[in-house]
Motif scaffolding. Structure first.
Motif, PDB file in Angstrom:
ATOM      1  N   THR A 266     -10.773  -2.303  25.342  1.00 13.59           N
ATOM      2  CA  THR A 266     -10.651  -1.969  23.906  1.00 13.59           C
ATOM      3  C   THR A 266      -9.579  -2.944  23.354  1.00 13.59           C
ATOM      4  O   THR A 266      -8.584  -3.514  24.705  1.00 13.59           O
ATOM      5  N   SER A 267      -9.023  -2.174  22.605  1.00 11.16           N
ATOM      6  CA  SER A 267      -8.073  -3.701  20.971  1.00 11.16           C
ATOM      7  C   SER A 267      -7.112  -3.399  20.828  1.00 11.16           C
ATOM      8  O   SER A 267      -6.365  -2.005  21.250  1.00 11.16           O
ATOM      9  N   ASN A 268      -5.309  -3.772  20.863  1.00 11.83           N
ATOM     10  CA  ASN A 268      -4.571  -2.942  20.639  1.00 11.83           C
ATOM     11  C   ASN A 268      -4.829  -1.961  19.589  1.00 11.83           C
ATOM     12  O   ASN A 268      -5.387  -2.187  18.306  1.00 11.83           O
ATOM     13  N   GLN A 269      -4.114  -1.108  19.691  1.00 15.09           N
ATOM     14  CA  GLN A 269      -4.540  -0.080  18.175  1.00 15.09           C
ATOM     15  C   GLN A 269      -3.958  -0.087  17.727  1.00 15.09           C
ATOM     16  O   GLN A 269      -2.358   0.126  17.204  1.00 15.09           O
ATOM     17  N   ARG A 270      -4.520   0.170  16.667  1.00 16.41           N
ATOM     18  CA  ARG A 270      -4.156  -0.205  14.832  1.00 16.41           C
ATOM     19  C   ARG A 270      -2.936   2.321  14.294  1.00 16.41           C
ATOM     20  O   ARG A 270      -3.890   2.981  15.039  1.00 16.41           O
ATOM     21  N   ILE A 271      -2.188   1.450  13.735  1.00 17.76           N
ATOM     22  CA  ILE A 271      -1.300   2.765  13.544  1.00 17.76           C
ATOM     23  C   ILE A 271      -1.467   2.736  12.267  1.00 17.76           C
ATOM     24  O   ILE A 271      -1.366   1.236  11.350  1.00 17.76           O
ATOM     25  N   PRO A 272      -1.294   4.170  11.482  1.00 14.38           N
ATOM     26  CA  PRO A 272      -0.872   3.935  10.192  1.00 14.38           C
ATOM     27  C   PRO A 272       0.310   2.677   9.220  1.00 14.38           C
ATOM     28  O   PRO A 272       0.538   2.509   8.129  1.00 14.38           O
ATOM     29  N   GLY A 273       1.543   3.021  10.395  1.00 12.61           N
ATOM     30  CA  GLY A 273       2.678   2.272   9.491  1.00 12.61           C
ATOM     31  C   GLY A 273       3.633   1.437  10.543  1.00 12.61           C
ATOM     32  O   GLY A 273       3.134   0.869  11.357  1.00 12.61           O
ATOM     33  N   TYR A 274       5.283   2.117  10.780  1.00 12.36           N
ATOM     34  CA  TYR A 274       6.023   0.913  11.527  1.00 12.36           C
ATOM     35  C   TYR A 274       5.143   2.120  13.192  1.00 12.36           C
ATOM     36  O   TYR A 274       4.609   2.604  12.806  1.00 12.36           O
ATOM     37  N   ALA A 275       5.562   0.731  13.912  1.00  9.74           N
ATOM     38  CA  ALA A 275       5.707   1.542  15.812  1.00  9.74           C
ATOM     39  C   ALA A 275       6.661   2.425  15.610  1.00  9.74           C
ATOM     40  O   ALA A 275       6.424   3.379  16.750  1.00  9.74           O
ATOM     41  N   HIS A 276       7.497   2.225  15.009  1.00  8.20           N
ATOM     42  CA  HIS A 276       8.925   3.407  15.584  1.00  8.20           C
ATOM     43  C   HIS A 276       9.276   4.157  14.766  1.00  8.20           C
ATOM     44  O   HIS A 276       8.895   3.516  13.620  1.00  8.20           O
ATOM     45  N   SER A 277       9.568   4.927  15.690  1.00 10.02           N
ATOM     46  CA  SER A 277       9.555   6.168  13.730  1.00 10.02           C
ATOM     47  C   SER A 277      11.410   5.133  13.400  1.00 10.02           C
ATOM     48  O   SER A 277      11.607   4.507  13.731  1.00 10.02           O
ATOM     49  N   ALA A 278      10.833   6.148  12.602  1.00 10.50           N
ATOM     50  CA  ALA A 278      11.876   6.203  11.248  1.00 10.50           C
ATOM     51  C   ALA A 278      13.230   6.231  11.666  1.00 10.50           C
ATOM     52  O   ALA A 278      14.230   5.603  11.880  1.00 10.50           O
ATOM     53  N   ALA A 279      13.678   7.615  13.072  1.00  6.66           N
ATOM     54  CA  ALA A 279      15.234   7.544  13.678  1.00  6.66           C
ATOM     55  C   ALA A 279      14.898   6.544  14.814  1.00  6.66           C
ATOM     56  O   ALA A 279      16.683   5.579  14.665  1.00  6.66           O
ATOM     57  N   GLN A 280      14.151   5.813  14.782  1.00  2.06           N
ATOM     58  CA  GLN A 280      14.649   5.101  15.979  1.00  2.06           C
ATOM     59  C   GLN A 280      14.618   3.564  15.423  1.00  2.06           C
ATOM     60  O   GLN A 280      15.953   2.968  15.538  1.00  2.06           O
ATOM     61  N   ARG A 281      14.350   3.503  14.129  1.00  2.00           N
ATOM     62  CA  ARG A 281      14.241   1.907  13.844  1.00  2.00           C
ATOM     63  C   ARG A 281      15.784   2.616  13.133  1.00  2.00           C
ATOM     64  O   ARG A 281      16.370   0.613  13.273  1.00  2.00           O
ATOM     65  N   ALA A 282      16.438   3.595  12.522  1.00  2.00           N
ATOM     66  CA  ALA A 282      17.589   3.670  12.105  1.00  2.00           C
ATOM     67  C   ALA A 282      18.762   3.048  13.352  1.00  2.00           C
ATOM     68  O   ALA A 282      19.859   2.517  13.100  1.00  2.00           O
ATOM     69  N   ALA A 283      18.235   3.731  14.938  1.00  2.00           N
ATOM     70  CA  ALA A 283      19.269   3.291  15.848  1.00  2.00           C
ATOM     71  C   ALA A 283      19.021   2.279  16.140  1.00  2.00           C
ATOM     72  O   ALA A 283      20.035   1.569  16.438  1.00  2.00           O
ATOM     73  N   ASP A 284      17.919   0.955  15.900  1.00  2.00           N
ATOM     74  CA  ASP A 284      17.926   0.065  16.184  1.00  2.00           C
ATOM     75  C   ASP A 284      18.782  -0.715  15.248  1.00  2.00           C
ATOM     76  O   ASP A 284      18.365  -2.397  15.638  1.00  2.00           O
ATOM     77  N   GLY A 285      18.969  -0.482  14.056  1.00  2.00           N
ATOM     78  CA  GLY A 285      19.785  -1.344  13.382  1.00  2.00           C
ATOM     79  C   GLY A 285      19.066  -1.886  11.672  1.00  2.00           C
ATOM     80  O   GLY A 285      19.361  -3.357  12.018  1.00  2.00           O
TER      81      GLY A 285
END
Length: 743
Positions: A266-285
């Motif tokens: 298998t190759s890397n998994q394709r996803i619809p958008g960001y790997a990190h959730s909106a809440a996680q992106r907010a926490a990541d600054g």
């Protein structure tokens, strides 16, 4: 859709029983018409790794789907005169289908049990065992990227769910950590049987939540005459999975042989958008985050098996070897790879129609040697090893008055070690000896009662191996007892009511007792409780069932209350790899967590049904509905327990017309806001799936071609049961094409 698996315990030949059952466009094992169709189930058996006596076959581990097809075609060309129909089998008293839920092989199961096999298993097969079974009633999955997933039953995971191969353990490290894969490829399985709730106690205290038993034909249990085989190839999905397999079985009516191999890349998994959730992106600054795919989520595994058996009219005896190798990435750490290897030797035998007090004896033995290495920037960081054996003997006694039953003994011993940077547990040997029994009483034509019990002794012996953190680890001994009772009452010809109640005890595992080290996969520094006591639970379930012709339905409720539920509890401190307190914001800081026993309760509901809504000529339309909900909480604080799947519902429609089949499936999962204080909630999602199938024959070969579309709505899917849900969602829109042939 799940189906209640049924088995006939009479002396009627198995092939005849199977032919007598109806067949649908998406047949599962309970509907297989002939041995030829059962062989098509085993088309997925495909693992083989080098083993000294069979080293000349080791090249099979590198076969691609195309080369596998060519190999099988050559074999078929040389054996085209062999009759592959079920009539080639010999003997009039073939073994009944094994039912995990009931060693008596009773067709009227009191326990809530589900079996998946045949075309149904082929069409739902995914990259991991957990994802393959996800969505069945009461079943969800852990995920740590597309290659890793372990089944969860009714909100319970880890050492509360027993994973078995043909009824005995095949040791690995998947219950220790969520990033450790189950070393089984779903395409190597003939049938999966799932037992939920109290009935699983016959398999031990660590089956307190349920049992998942994968069954294959690597030790042929029935006579084989001539040569038969199968090939399987598929491509696609959200990670461009390329999978292939081949199997050949041969025999002369007494001696039977089996060889299989598989390969998945298998190759890397394709996803619809960001790997990190909106809440996680907010926490990541607002830091840069992966988009469109999950880094380091690719992988490859391959393997295979050889097996042989001697069969006769009243039984069989055989031996098999299977090997498994994998190399996959950790979605939480871009530079970490996990390389896994497992060797498993199995011995099995069954003798029927005995004289004396016992009418049938069944013996299963498995020895496993497992190892995986975590490679960080090209260097081995930690090595996990687990090796040991498990043996199980079941004896079915002749009728004693109104009672039919079976007794048995189970013995196992395994040694687990973790060496290197993440040596969070000492080397520990665990020994288990158990006695168990099950009795049934057909009180009236309508009422059947059952009772089961198990007594086991568990001993744990830790060895520090020079690691100062484990210098004070002391051995522990536990005596654990479990009892259950069940009843099945026939309300009317099509309606029945089933209920179970059980008291179960589980001895704590080595990591719950002795853990003392960093665990990067969960971002924790884990500390065990060396004084932990047995986990005790009272569980019950009740279900109303309906079955008339092609129409089936079940509505069930369950409740479990734990007196000493062992779980991880965050202390609120941030520490480093040496368990020294560090300030917030420190790189690589870990949450300190300790194991402790709390009072906990689980309850929920499971719905499952299928109705024939249209039938005219060769046209058929079935509508299916599945839903489940689990509520789990700490009774002392009222806080929700972690990683519990939310309310889920699936609505599906199946259409069949001769060789053509189609299935549309709509899945909706509600948001999960009931999470522990330090966890982030997950949003809901609605996905659409579509499967198109076509069956045809070319000469003596049977073919199944299919196209499967998953998540066609391209939803951002994050399972509440996944520990990495906020950094690694499930795959986006994908299409898979596959082809399977049996001869």
């Amino acid at each position: 859709m799940a189906t209640f698996f049924q088995s006939d315990a009479s002396s009627k030949p198995r092939s005849a029983r199977l032919r007598a059952q109806p067949r649908g466009a998406f047949a599962c094992s309970s509907r297989v018409e002939s041995l030829a169709e059962r062989l098509s189930q085993t088309a997925r058996l495909r693992r083989f790794t080098p083993f000294a006596p069979f080293a000349q076959l080791s090249h099979l581990t590198r076969l691609t789907p195309l080369s596998l097809a060519l190999v099988s075609a050559l074999v078929h060309a040389q054996t085209s005169n062999a009759n592959s129909d079920a009539s080639t089998t010999t003997g009039s008293t073939l073994a009944p289908v094994f039912v995990t839920a009931n060693p008596l092989g009773d067709s009227d199961l009191i326990s809530p049990a589900t079996s998946v096999g045949g075309d149904d298993l082929t069409l739902r097969a995914a990259n991991s065992l957990g994802e393959t079974l996800n969505g069945l009633p009461g079943v969800s999955t852990t995920t740590y990227g597309p290659m890793v997933g372990r089944p969860i039953i009714r909100g319970m995971d880890g050492d509360r769910i027993r994973l078995l191969q043909n009824g005995v353990a095949a040791y690995d490290a998947s219950s220790l950590s969520y990033d450790h894969a189950v070393p089984q490829d779903p395409l190597s399985i003939e049938r999966v049987e799932i037992v939920r709730g109290p009935a699983a106690l016959l398999y031990g205290g660590n089956a307190i939540g349920g049992v998942v038993n994968t069954i294959d034909n690597r030790i042929p249990r029935e006579p084989i005459q001539g040569v038969t085989g199968a090939i399987d190839a598929s491509y696609g999905g959200a990670n461009d999975a390329r999978a292939g397999a081949a199997q050949v079985e041969a025999g002369n009516g007494q001696f039977a042989f089996h060889v299989d191999a598989f390969d998945r890349d298998t190759s890397n998994q394709r996803i619809p958008g960001y790997a990190h959730s909106a809440a996680q992106r907010a926490a990541d600054g607002g830091a840069d985050e992966p988009y469109g795919s999950i880094p380091n989520s690719d992988g490859r595994w391959h393997g295979g098996a050889v097996g042989t058996s001697y069969t006769w009219a009243d039984g069989y005896a055989g031996i098999s070897y299977n090997g498994f190798q994998s190399d996959y990435g950790s979605v939480a750490e871009d530079d970490v790879r996990l390389r896994m290897h497992q060797d498993h030797v199995a011995v099995a035998s069954e003798i029927r129609n005995l004289s004396g007090p016992f009418s049938q004896l069944k013996f299963d033995f498995g020895y496993t040697d497992y190892e995986h290495r975590e490679i960080d920037n090209g260097e081995v960081g930690t090595t996990f090893r687990n090796h040991g054996y498990e043996a199980r003997l079941e004896a079915r006694h002749k009728k004693i008055g109104p009672l039919e039953g079976a007794i048995g003994v189970q013995v196992s011993q395994n040694t687990f070690s973790a060496l290197g940077d993440e040596a969070l547990v000492p080397t520990t040997q665990t020994t288990n000896i158990a006695l168990f029994g099950l009795e049934e009483w057909q009180v009236t034509q309508r009422l059947k009662l059952s009772a089961g019990a198990r007594l086991e002794h568990v001993k744990l012996d830790p060895t520090p191996n020079g690691n100062e953190r484990f210098a004070n680890a002391q051995g522990r001994d536990f005596n654990a007892g479990s009892v259950s009772a069940g009843a099945l009452y026939q309300l009317a010809p099509a309606w029945s009511l089933a209920g179970n109640v059980a008291y179960t005890e589980r001895a704590p595992t080595f990591y719950e007792l002795y853990a003392n080290g960093p665990h990067d996969a969960t971002g924790q520094y884990l500390i065990g409780n060396p004084d932990a006591q047995k986990e005790k639970a009272v569980s019950t379930d009740l279900s109303l069932r309906f079955e008339r012709g092609p129409n089936k339905a079940s509505a069930g409720v369950f409740y479990s209350r734990f007196r000493n539920y062992l779980t991880e509890y965050n202390t609120g401190r941030l520490v480093d790899d040496d368990d020294e307190v560090v300030p917030a914001g420190t790189d690589d800081a870990l949450n300190e967590a300790v194991y402790r026993g709390v009072r906990a309760e689980f309850y929920g509901v499971e719905l499952d049904g299928k109705w024939r809504v249209f039938a005219k000529g060769a046209h058929r339309v079935d509508v299916a509905f599945t839903a489940d909900y689990t509520h789990a909480r700490n009774v002392d604080t009222g806080e929700a327990l972690p990683r519990i799947a939310p309310l889920r519902a699936t609505l599906a429609a199946d259409y069949g017309y001769g060789p053509f089949g189609a299935r549309a499936e709509l899945v909706h999962a509600w948001a999960q806001h009931r999470v522990p204080e330090d966890d982030l909630p997950t949003g809901g999602y609605t996905t659409l799936g579509l499967i198109l199938t076509y069956k045809f024959r070319v000469g003596p070969t049977n073919w199944l071609a299919y196209v499967r579309g998953d998540n066609l709505t391209n939803q951002d899917v994050r399972y509440a049961s996944s520990v990495v849900r906020d950094i690694a969602p499930e795959g986006g829109r994908s299409v898979m094409v596959g082809l399977r042939s049996t001869f």
